[in-house]
Design an enzyme around this catalytic site. Sequence first.
Site, PDB file in Angstrom:
ATOM      1  N   LYS A   1       0.847  -1.205   0.000  1.00  0.00           N
ATOM      2  CA  LYS A   1       0.000   0.000   0.000  1.00  0.00           C
ATOM      3  C   LYS A   1       0.874   1.244   0.000  1.00  0.00           C
ATOM      4  O   LYS A   1       1.743   1.395   0.865  1.00  0.00           O
ATOM      5  CB  LYS A   1      -0.925   0.027   1.219  1.00  0.00           C
TER       6      LYS A   1
ATOM      7  N   ASP B   1      -3.436   4.367  -2.097  1.00  0.00           N
ATOM      8  CA  ASP B   1      -4.425   4.840  -1.114  1.00  0.00           C
ATOM      9  C   ASP B   1      -4.384   6.367  -1.052  1.00  0.00           C
ATOM     10  O   ASP B   1      -3.813   6.943  -0.131  1.00  0.00           O
ATOM     11  CB  ASP B   1      -4.054   4.205   0.245  1.00  0.00           C
TER      12      ASP B   1
ATOM     13  N   LYS C   1      -7.334   8.341  -1.668  1.00  0.00           N
ATOM     14  CA  LYS C   1      -8.647   8.821  -1.201  1.00  0.00           C
ATOM     15  C   LYS C   1      -9.128  10.072  -1.946  1.00  0.00           C
ATOM     16  O   LYS C   1      -9.322  11.132  -1.338  1.00  0.00           O
ATOM     17  CB  LYS C   1      -8.605   9.089   0.303  1.00  0.00           C
TER      18      LYS C   1
ATOM     19  N   THR D   1     -12.352   6.214  10.094  1.00  0.00           N
ATOM     20  CA  THR D   1     -12.489   5.692  11.455  1.00  0.00           C
ATOM     21  C   THR D   1     -12.098   6.743  12.500  1.00  0.00           C
ATOM     22  O   THR D   1     -12.399   6.601  13.668  1.00  0.00           O
ATOM     23  CB  THR D   1     -11.626   4.418  11.648  1.00  0.00           C
TER      24      THR D   1
END
Length: 232
Positions: free
Chosen positions: A32, A59, A61, A119
């Site tokens: 990642k 990653d 986003k 989260t």
Amino acid sequence: MGRDVIIACDFPNAETTLAFLDRFTGRKPFVKIGMELFYGAGPDIVRTVKARGHQVFLDLKLHDIPNTVKKSMTVLRDLGADIVNLHAAGTVRMMEAALEGLTRPDGSRPLLIAVTQLTSTDQTALENELLIKKNMADVVMHYALNARMAGLDGVVCSPLEAAAVHEVCGADFLTVTPGVRFAEGDKGDQKRVMTPAEAAKAGSDYIVVGRPITAAADPVAAYERCIREFVG
Ligand code: C5P
């Protein structure tokens, strides 16, 4: 693609990352690359890691107007990423545009997954800052359904949510889950964690593991242990 362990290479530059990956002789772990490494090392880090034979989850986003996301996704596709992601909060139209940008003339494309709610966002922030007066679990499932409706392949979520996401969105809808720790390990800043074996039982398709591997005295042994516990 099947169940696999993805190592979160949260390093500041290419040298550290490549020295880390050099330790894995004979193995090519799924990697990642997040914002820190991508912004620090530049887009070439994706090409370099791919050229060494690794699969890459990029990653970054994305969250912007549909046209901008569509064009940016074409750039990420052409770097060779295998999985890319975006924020489901960008709307179904933005997610559809992202898929258009990712799709090659022959119809093939990298996998596209969505972040539902970070989260780090708690119920209080959801209600008082974002003005979403709903239960967090319901918001996460609703955003996952939006992602499914847009044609995406899955979501990033806690392993604790993996079973519910599969129930609501289907068994083939991927759950990519960070928040994984060994049974005796230090949780660090992760609050709700599962072991690799528990994540497998919960139905995670991919686990994303950073510090339990990158900060281990023997990262290769820690990675092999993750594979043993998660994949079997
Ligand atoms: O070191 P650790 O195993 O906690 O790393 C987890 C990785 O997954 C980090 O790259 C972190 O940014 C990412 N992540 C996360 N929680 C999310 C989304 C991404 O921990 N909800």
